[in-house]
Design an enzyme around this catalytic site. Sequence first.
Site, mmCIF file in Angstrom:
data_model
loop_
_atom_site.group_PDB
_atom_site.id
_atom_site.type_symbol
_atom_site.label_atom_id
_atom_site.label_comp_id
_atom_site.label_asym_id
_atom_site.label_seq_id
_atom_site.Cartn_x
_atom_site.Cartn_y
_atom_site.Cartn_z
ATOM 1 N N CYS A 2 -23.063 -22.302 -4.291
ATOM 2 C CA CYS A 2 -24.158 -22.603 -5.529
ATOM 3 C C CYS A 2 -24.414 -23.975 -5.286
ATOM 4 O O CYS A 2 -23.766 -25.020 -5.086
ATOM 5 C CB CYS A 2 -23.493 -22.380 -6.686
ATOM 6 S SG CYS A 2 -22.965 -20.776 -7.128
ATOM 7 N N ARG A 27 -26.354 -23.931 0.293
ATOM 8 C CA ARG A 27 -25.128 -23.605 -0.407
ATOM 9 C C ARG A 27 -25.064 -22.352 -1.097
ATOM 10 O O ARG A 27 -23.883 -22.031 -1.589
ATOM 11 C CB ARG A 27 -25.183 -24.528 -1.569
ATOM 12 C CG ARG A 27 -25.144 -26.144 -1.093
ATOM 13 C CD ARG A 27 -25.200 -27.100 -2.266
ATOM 14 N NE ARG A 27 -23.937 -26.967 -2.973
ATOM 15 C CZ ARG A 27 -22.789 -27.908 -2.745
ATOM 16 N NH1 ARG A 27 -22.764 -28.613 -1.579
ATOM 17 N NH2 ARG A 27 -21.525 -27.832 -3.369
ATOM 18 N N TRP A 74 -24.463 -18.491 -4.980
ATOM 19 C CA TRP A 74 -23.614 -17.746 -3.990
ATOM 20 C C TRP A 74 -22.747 -16.789 -4.938
ATOM 21 O O TRP A 74 -21.636 -17.519 -5.616
ATOM 22 C CB TRP A 74 -23.105 -18.831 -3.150
ATOM 23 C CG TRP A 74 -22.100 -17.838 -2.078
ATOM 24 C CD1 TRP A 74 -22.681 -17.769 -0.971
ATOM 25 C CD2 TRP A 74 -20.784 -17.500 -2.157
ATOM 26 N NE1 TRP A 74 -21.517 -16.899 -0.042
ATOM 27 C CE2 TRP A 74 -20.833 -16.763 -0.849
ATOM 28 C CE3 TRP A 74 -19.901 -17.400 -3.175
ATOM 29 C CZ2 TRP A 74 -19.412 -16.228 -0.627
ATOM 30 C CZ3 TRP A 74 -18.494 -16.953 -2.738
ATOM 31 C CH2 TRP A 74 -18.166 -16.477 -1.403
ATOM 32 N N ASN A 100 -21.439 -24.597 -10.856
ATOM 33 C CA ASN A 100 -20.955 -24.121 -9.530
ATOM 34 C C ASN A 100 -19.624 -24.371 -9.859
ATOM 35 O O ASN A 100 -18.743 -25.283 -10.232
ATOM 36 C CB ASN A 100 -21.442 -25.298 -8.621
ATOM 37 C CG ASN A 100 -20.862 -25.427 -7.293
ATOM 38 O OD1 ASN A 100 -20.377 -24.410 -6.820
ATOM 39 N ND2 ASN A 100 -20.792 -26.521 -6.652
ATOM 40 N N GLY A 101 -18.698 -23.149 -9.170
ATOM 41 C CA GLY A 101 -17.169 -23.178 -9.498
ATOM 42 C C GLY A 101 -16.802 -22.043 -9.845
ATOM 43 O O GLY A 101 -17.584 -20.972 -9.933
ATOM 44 N N GLU A 485 -14.652 -20.590 18.697
ATOM 45 C CA GLU A 485 -15.832 -21.064 18.289
ATOM 46 C C GLU A 485 -16.989 -20.371 18.692
ATOM 47 O O GLU A 485 -17.897 -19.854 17.804
ATOM 48 C CB GLU A 485 -15.774 -22.599 18.535
ATOM 49 C CG GLU A 485 -16.995 -23.356 18.009
ATOM 50 C CD GLU A 485 -17.287 -23.156 16.370
ATOM 51 O OE1 GLU A 485 -16.226 -22.930 15.715
ATOM 52 O OE2 GLU A 485 -18.355 -23.636 15.880
ATOM 53 N N LYS A 489 -19.358 -18.336 16.159
ATOM 54 C CA LYS A 489 -20.692 -18.398 16.013
ATOM 55 C C LYS A 489 -21.510 -17.108 15.975
ATOM 56 O O LYS A 489 -22.454 -17.018 15.466
ATOM 57 C CB LYS A 489 -21.433 -19.480 17.121
ATOM 58 C CG LYS A 489 -21.002 -20.960 17.242
ATOM 59 C CD LYS A 489 -21.453 -21.759 15.869
ATOM 60 C CE LYS A 489 -20.984 -21.332 14.602
ATOM 61 N NZ LYS A 489 -20.079 -22.436 14.236
ATOM 62 N N GLU A 492 -20.957 -15.088 13.018
ATOM 63 C CA GLU A 492 -21.477 -15.739 11.811
ATOM 64 C C GLU A 492 -23.066 -15.305 11.669
ATOM 65 O O GLU A 492 -23.601 -15.104 10.509
ATOM 66 C CB GLU A 492 -21.573 -17.108 11.630
ATOM 67 C CG GLU A 492 -20.266 -17.548 11.204
ATOM 68 C CD GLU A 492 -20.043 -19.296 11.451
ATOM 69 O OE1 GLU A 492 -19.735 -19.789 10.471
ATOM 70 O OE2 GLU A 492 -20.567 -19.836 12.225
ATOM 71 N N HIS A 508 -2.695 -8.250 26.621
ATOM 72 C CA HIS A 508 -1.639 -7.760 25.512
ATOM 73 C C HIS A 508 -2.555 -7.167 24.449
ATOM 74 O O HIS A 508 -2.093 -7.006 23.008
ATOM 75 C CB HIS A 508 -1.037 -8.815 24.971
ATOM 76 C CG HIS A 508 0.236 -9.521 25.979
ATOM 77 N ND1 HIS A 508 1.194 -8.651 26.472
ATOM 78 C CD2 HIS A 508 -0.372 -10.577 26.467
ATOM 79 C CE1 HIS A 508 1.586 -9.622 27.293
ATOM 80 N NE2 HIS A 508 0.968 -10.761 27.390
ATOM 81 N N LYS A 607 -22.547 -22.813 3.114
ATOM 82 C CA LYS A 607 -22.313 -23.998 3.984
ATOM 83 C C LYS A 607 -21.092 -24.666 3.497
ATOM 84 O O LYS A 607 -20.223 -25.073 4.416
ATOM 85 C CB LYS A 607 -23.531 -24.907 4.136
ATOM 86 C CG LYS A 607 -23.295 -26.150 4.910
ATOM 87 C CD LYS A 607 -23.877 -25.841 6.305
ATOM 88 C CE LYS A 607 -23.487 -27.257 7.111
ATOM 89 N NZ LYS A 607 -23.076 -26.465 8.432
HETATM 90 C C1 G6P Z 1 -17.908 -22.700 5.999
HETATM 91 C C2 G6P Z 1 -19.032 -22.969 6.802
HETATM 92 C C3 G6P Z 1 -18.700 -23.233 8.271
HETATM 93 C C4 G6P Z 1 -17.501 -24.258 8.117
HETATM 94 C C5 G6P Z 1 -16.443 -23.983 7.047
HETATM 95 C C6 G6P Z 1 -15.597 -25.176 6.767
HETATM 96 O O1 G6P Z 1 -17.261 -21.385 6.366
HETATM 97 O O2 G6P Z 1 -19.951 -21.955 6.963
HETATM 98 O O3 G6P Z 1 -19.469 -23.455 8.955
HETATM 99 O O4 G6P Z 1 -16.833 -24.668 9.167
HETATM 100 O O5 G6P Z 1 -17.057 -23.557 5.665
HETATM 101 O O6 G6P Z 1 -16.255 -25.996 6.105
HETATM 102 P P1 G6P Z 1 -16.017 -27.629 6.110
HETATM 103 O O7 G6P Z 1 -17.198 -28.108 5.262
HETATM 104 O O8 G6P Z 1 -14.737 -28.042 5.528
HETATM 105 O O9 G6P Z 1 -15.838 -28.120 7.486
#
Ligand code: G6P
Length: 612
Positions: A2, A27, A74, A100-101, A485, A489, A492, A508, A607
Amino acid sequence: MCGIVAYIGEKPALPILLNGLKRLEYRGYDSAGVALIEGDKLNVYKKQGKVAELEKVVNSNSEGATTGIGHTRWATHGAPNDTNAHPHYSHSKKLAVIHNGIIENYGSIKTDLSEKGYEFRSETDTEVLVNFIEDIQVSLKVTLEEAVRIALSKVIGAYAMVILSKEEPNKMIAARKGSPMVIGVGSNEYFIASDATPIIEYTKEVIYLNDEEVAVINEGELKITDIKDIPKKPEIHKLDLQLEAIEKGGYEHFMLKEVFEQPKSIADCMRGRINAAQHTLTLGGIHKYEDQLINANRVIIIGCGTSWHAGLVAEYLFEDICRIPLEVEYASEFRYRNPIINKGDIVIAISQSGETADTLAAIELAKSKGAIVFGVVNAVGSSISRITHEGAYLHAGPEIGVASTKAFTAQLTVLTMIALTVAHKKQTISQARFNDLLNELESIPAKVEKALKSDDQIKKVAGLFKDASNFIYLGRGYNFPVALEGALKLKEISYIHAEGYPAAEMKHGPIALIDENMPVVFIATRDSSYDKIVSNIQEVKSRKGKVIAIVTEGDVLIPKMADFTIEVPGTHEALMPLVSVIPLQLLSYHIAVMRGCNVDQPRNLAKSVTVE
Ligand code: G6P
C-alpha cells in the site's frame, strides 16, 4: 505494501496526490482513492483498479482543494473493490483515513464498536481503526490528536496512517509503526508519503518518522510527539535523489531500464570503496563492529525473495574465502523459530526496500538475543537501515519494477566486498587471491555490459518458449542460487510455473517432469563443476528436454548438446552470478512482454512487503 501520500499547503492537492500515487503504485495497485477537503466538505473518491481508473472518477472541480490524502492498495482485509479501497470514512463521515499495514486486533475492536451501534461499510481493518478513533474522540471528549494517540496505543499490528477531519480542515495527523513514512518539508507546505518518490520534485528536505511517533500539522506548523505525547525533535535529512532516477528514461518498462542500468549500478555500488590498482577495499559503513564481524563464529543471513537468493550466493563465498560457517534463513521462518544465537554470531539482513515486515521482525528478534546486525539495504533512510547496528548501502538507485534485478547484483557486489574485507583481514586468503578477486570485481560492470548485448538473441529464444507452461532452471555451486533467481523472475512476471534446482538434485525428482515439451535452463558457465553439469545436460537431452544453456563465451562443447546457447563473458566463479543472472533477467522479461503481462506490476505482488 500500500502506498500513502498526503499534502497540506497552498497548492492544488489533487495533482500532487495523483502524481504521487502513480509513483507509489509499485507498492500495490488493486485500487486507489483520495480524500480532499473541499470547502466545508470532506469528500472521498475511490475506485478499484489502477490510479488511472481513479483519475476518471475524481471530481475535476477538486482543483481548489489544498489539503488531501491518497492511497494505492494491496488488499489484505477484503477483496480489491471500490468499497474496500481507501480512504475510509468514519461512521459520521467527519473523519477520513488512509492506512498501510495490518491492525491485528481489529476483530475485537470491531465487535466492541458494533455493540455500540457502529456500522461498517467495508471489510477492512482500516475502517475499524477510523471508527475506533472517532469513538474515542466522542466518548472521551478529547482532541483528534489525543484520540489518535489513545487508539494507536491500543491497537496491535503495523500502521502508517494519515487522518483528516472535516471539522478541522487545516489539520492533518500522521503516525507510523512498522510501516514506512516520510514527511517532506516545503515552504508553507508538507508532504507525507510511504517513500520519498512522490516528494522529490517539490522538496529535498525530509523527516523520517520513527515507530510510534505522531506528526500533527496544524495551521502550517509541524509538531512530532510519541504516542504518549512526549515531544520529539524532528531531524531534517537532505535527499540525494534525482527525478530521472524514478522515471523510465525512454525504456518501455522500469524493469528493462533497471536491467540495462546494471553496469552503472554495480559500478556505483563499488564507487569509492574499491581501488584494485592500489589493492584497497574500504566499506565506510562497517567500522565500529568490524572486529566482531571478522572474528564471528558464525554468520546468519536473513532476507526474503531475491534478497534471500543473494544470501545463498554469499554462503558459498563466505565459507570459501572467510572460512566462517554461514546459514541463510528466510526471515519469516527465522522469526518464529526460536533460533539459537550464540555469543560471537553475526546477523546480516539483506533487503532492497529496507521495509520488509518479516525481515524487520527477524532483525528485532536477533537484536533482542544479543546479536550484532549488519544491514545490506538499498533504500536510504529505510527502517532496516536505521534499526541495524551498521551496514553498507547498495547505492543502486531506486528500483521500481516489482521484480528485483539491479538490487540483486548490487547485493552480490556488497556481500562480495564484505566477504573480501573479512577474508583479507582474517588472512584466510592470500594477498594474491585478494588482489585477483578485487581486479575481477572491478571488471564486472564491463562484463555485464557485454552480457546485455545478447538481448536480441535472448528475445528470439523467448519467442520460441513463450507458450511453455513449465520451466526448470538448473545450476551448481555459485550458479545454483542463480537458477533459483532465474526461476523466480520467470514466475513473478510471466506467471509460468518455474522451479530452480541444484543440477545434481534433478535426479531426485524433477527428472520425472522432463519430456520433449520441457524447457530446461542450465546455468553452465566454466567453473569447478563444469564437467558435472555437462553430464546433467546430457541426462536432460537423453530424455528429449529442450536445453537453453548459459555458457562462458568460447565454450565449444555445450553448444553441441544444447538446443540454444547464450554466451556470457568469463569471470571468477565466485563472481559469475553477477554475470550469469543477466540473460535470465532478460529471458523472463521478454517472455512476460510477449505474453502480454504487466511486467512492472505483476498480479498479486508488491515491491515492498510491509505485511507478514
Ligand atoms: C517482494 C519483492 C521482491 C523482493 C522481496 C524482498 O517479494 O517483490 O522483489 O525480493 O519482496 O524484498 P526486500 O525489499 O526485503 O529485498
